[in-house]
Write a protein that holds these residues in place. Structure first.
Motif, short mmCIF file in Angstrom:
data_model
loop_
_atom_site.label_atom_id
_atom_site.label_comp_id
_atom_site.label_asym_id
_atom_site.label_seq_id
_atom_site.Cartn_x
_atom_site.Cartn_y
_atom_site.Cartn_z
N PRO A 342 -6.62 1.76 7.20
CA PRO A 342 -5.79 0.55 7.22
C PRO A 342 -5.88 -0.18 5.89
O PRO A 342 -6.77 0.09 5.10
N GLY A 343 -4.96 -1.09 5.67
CA GLY A 343 -4.98 -1.84 4.43
C GLY A 343 -3.59 -2.17 3.94
O GLY A 343 -2.58 -1.88 4.62
N VAL A 344 -3.51 -2.74 2.75
CA VAL A 344 -2.24 -3.11 2.13
C VAL A 344 -2.11 -2.39 0.80
O VAL A 344 -3.03 -2.43 -0.02
N ALA A 353 5.15 -4.43 -0.65
CA ALA A 353 3.81 -4.03 -0.24
C ALA A 353 3.93 -3.44 1.16
O ALA A 353 4.74 -3.90 1.97
N ILE A 354 3.13 -2.42 1.44
CA ILE A 354 3.15 -1.81 2.77
C ILE A 354 1.82 -2.09 3.44
O ILE A 354 0.75 -1.73 2.93
N GLN A 450 -3.57 6.40 19.69
CA GLN A 450 -3.76 5.56 18.52
C GLN A 450 -2.43 5.40 17.80
O GLN A 450 -1.74 6.40 17.54
N PHE A 451 -2.08 4.17 17.47
CA PHE A 451 -0.81 3.87 16.84
C PHE A 451 -1.03 3.44 15.38
O PHE A 451 -1.94 2.66 15.09
N LEU A 452 -0.19 3.99 14.51
CA LEU A 452 -0.18 3.54 13.11
C LEU A 452 1.09 2.73 12.91
O LEU A 452 2.20 3.25 13.06
N GLN A 453 0.93 1.45 12.57
CA GLN A 453 2.10 0.61 12.30
C GLN A 453 2.16 0.32 10.80
O GLN A 453 1.20 -0.15 10.21
N ARG A 459 6.74 -8.48 -1.94
CA ARG A 459 5.57 -9.03 -2.62
C ARG A 459 5.84 -10.44 -3.11
O ARG A 459 6.94 -10.76 -3.56
N ARG A 460 4.84 -11.26 -3.04
CA ARG A 460 4.94 -12.64 -3.54
C ARG A 460 4.30 -12.74 -4.91
O ARG A 460 3.30 -12.08 -5.19
#
Length: 464
Positions: A342-344, A353-354, A450-453, A459-460
């Protein structure tokens, strides 16, 4: 055989007295005979001969020995030799072109450059009648029209082919008589390439079981079709100014005048227009030309047709416009970026950004800027990039795969957004056309644990 070559040269007016000829020589039988025969005829035509050789770096030591052979032949004949080695395999890796196309483009670029440097009047190529038969048959298999069935031109611009009047048997005899001992390219015996397969398998089969004179028949077809097609092109050129308007950015086709032309002229005209605008007709098929004709004659005002080579046809009231697709100033083809899960993951080139979240329960809400996958069905790592040529994927709910380009067109996604649309993929293929459609691959089911969203966010800036 020298008389046969001379007769062909005279019949087609290939040489003029006092000219300087640059002969392309690979070291094989055809090109060696080309060099030697021009050298033999140099006094009769009052010409000077130079030779150019390209090592394509496909065959290592073997191709270097070819270059040395050509150098030695030139030294023996007392003619200048210009040689170079070009890393064609590297060019193929970058350009994704086929080996034959890539080698041909780089070879001709070198020939034109040498010809310019030494003030050569013409470039001579060693194609002969069997090459013509193979070319016509290959083009027939591919579904070519008049241009393809016309085969290789004996003369086009500054390029001439003095051996087109003789076949391979005479070439071999000439080598024996003059003790030339040409090099033999081992790759010519591999059937990986279509031309070799046609030469080694299909033509002998046709010759033995269908028509013992098939090579002559194919060569004759090229002569007839080629001549007829040239006549059609000449009639089109005479009408060009009545139908076509040009400027540096686009070509305009008068719909009324175009509709009055014969279908054969319409096809020839549009192929000429495409070639004039982009420099070649590579990738343009019968289907493309017919769709182009349909747009000019019956297309609704404002409708658009995309052609290979980054060209667009747009229908107006009285005229149809052909133009190139202008790249956007902010268009960026980003290299693959691995997602943090997980992460950005920030993609500054696309100003997005994802955010990746791993969940044990399905998310309550889903928007166009989010996609949800069965994590266990994916093949990580997962990357993001922009589109590349040849992209395909299977949109969720669809049985078969689809070209990404066709998906963009069908979904009416604006052209200016296509090259900046994020493409998310894993080791098995495309998972998500960001902001538009997930793929069938990795979709969730009632059994998903398990779900990956993934969520696309703008982006700001730090100062916002």
């Amino acid at each position: 055989m020298l008389e046969k070559i001379k007769d062909w040269i005279d019949k087609n007016k290939l040489l003029n007295k006092g000219e300087k000829i640059l002969a392309a020589c690979s070291g094989g039988p055809d090109s060696v005979v080309l060099v030697h025969s021009l050298w033999m005829l140099r006094s009769e035509y009052n010409i000077s001969v130079a030779v150019a050789h390209v090592d394509h770096m496909f065959r290592g030591k073997e191709s270097r020995e070819d270059a040395d052979f050509v150098q030695a032949l030139c030294h023996k004949l007392g003619v200048d030799c210009y040689r170079t080695a070009i890393d064609v395999p590297q060019f193929i890796a970058i350009s994704k072109r086929s080996p034959q196309d890539a080698a041909r483009e780089l070879r001709y670029n070198y020939l034109y450059q040498v010809a310019q440097d030494i003030n050569a009047d013409k470039i001579a190529i060693g194609h002969q009648r069997d090459d013509q038969a193979e070319t016509v048959l290959i083009n027939l298999l591919r579904g070519a029209g008049g241009t393809g069935l016309g085969g290789i031109k004996t003369a086009k611009s500054c390029v001439i082919r003095p051996l087109m009047g003789v076949d391979r048997k005479y070439i071999d005899d000439y080598c024996l008589v003059h003790q030339l001992n040409p090099r033999i390219d081992s790759s010519n015996f591999k059937t990986d390439y279509l031309r070799n397969k046609v030469r080694l398998k299909l033509l002998p089969e046709l010759e033995q079981n269908y028509n013992s004179s098939i090579r002559e028949a194919l060569w004759r077809t090229a002569e007839i079709v080629g001549t007829d097609h040239e006549f059609i092109r000449e009639t089109v050129l005479n009408l060009w100014s009545e139908v076509i308007k040009e400027d540096k950015d686009k070509v305009l086709i008068n719909r009324k005048q175009f509709s009055c032309l014969h279908l054969a002229q319409q096809r020839a005209l549009l192929r000429m227009v495409i070639e004039k605008k982009r420099g070649n007709t590579r990738g343009i098929t019968f289907y493309h030309v017919e769709k182009f004709i349909e747009k000019v004659i019956e297309g609704q005002v404002g409708s658009v047709l995309e052609l290979p080579g980054q060209q667009v046809v747009q229908v107006g009231y009285d005229e149809v416009e052909l133009r190139g697709v202008k790249p956007l100033e902010n268009q960026t083809n980003i290299k693959p970026i691995k997602l943090d899960i997980p992460g950005v993951t920030n993609i500054p080139e696309l100003n997005i950004a994802i955010e990746a979240e791993v969940l044990d329960t399905p998310p309550l809400k889903k928007h166009s800027n989010t996609a949800v996958f069965d994590l266990q069905q994916l093949s990580p790592p997962i990357y993001i990039r922009t589109r590349v040529e040849g992209d395909r994927f299977q949109p969720v709910g669809m049985k078969g795969s689809k070209k990404l380009k066709d998906f963009f067109i069908d979904e009416k996604i604006p052209r200016e957004k296509r090259d900046i649309t994020p493409i998310v993929y894993d080791n098995k293929g495309i998972l998500w056309v960001g902001g538009y459609r997930q793929a069938e691959q990795g979709k969730t089911t009632v059994n998903t644990q398990q779900f990956l969203q993934l969520t696309l966010n703008t982006r700001r800036n730090k100062n916002d």
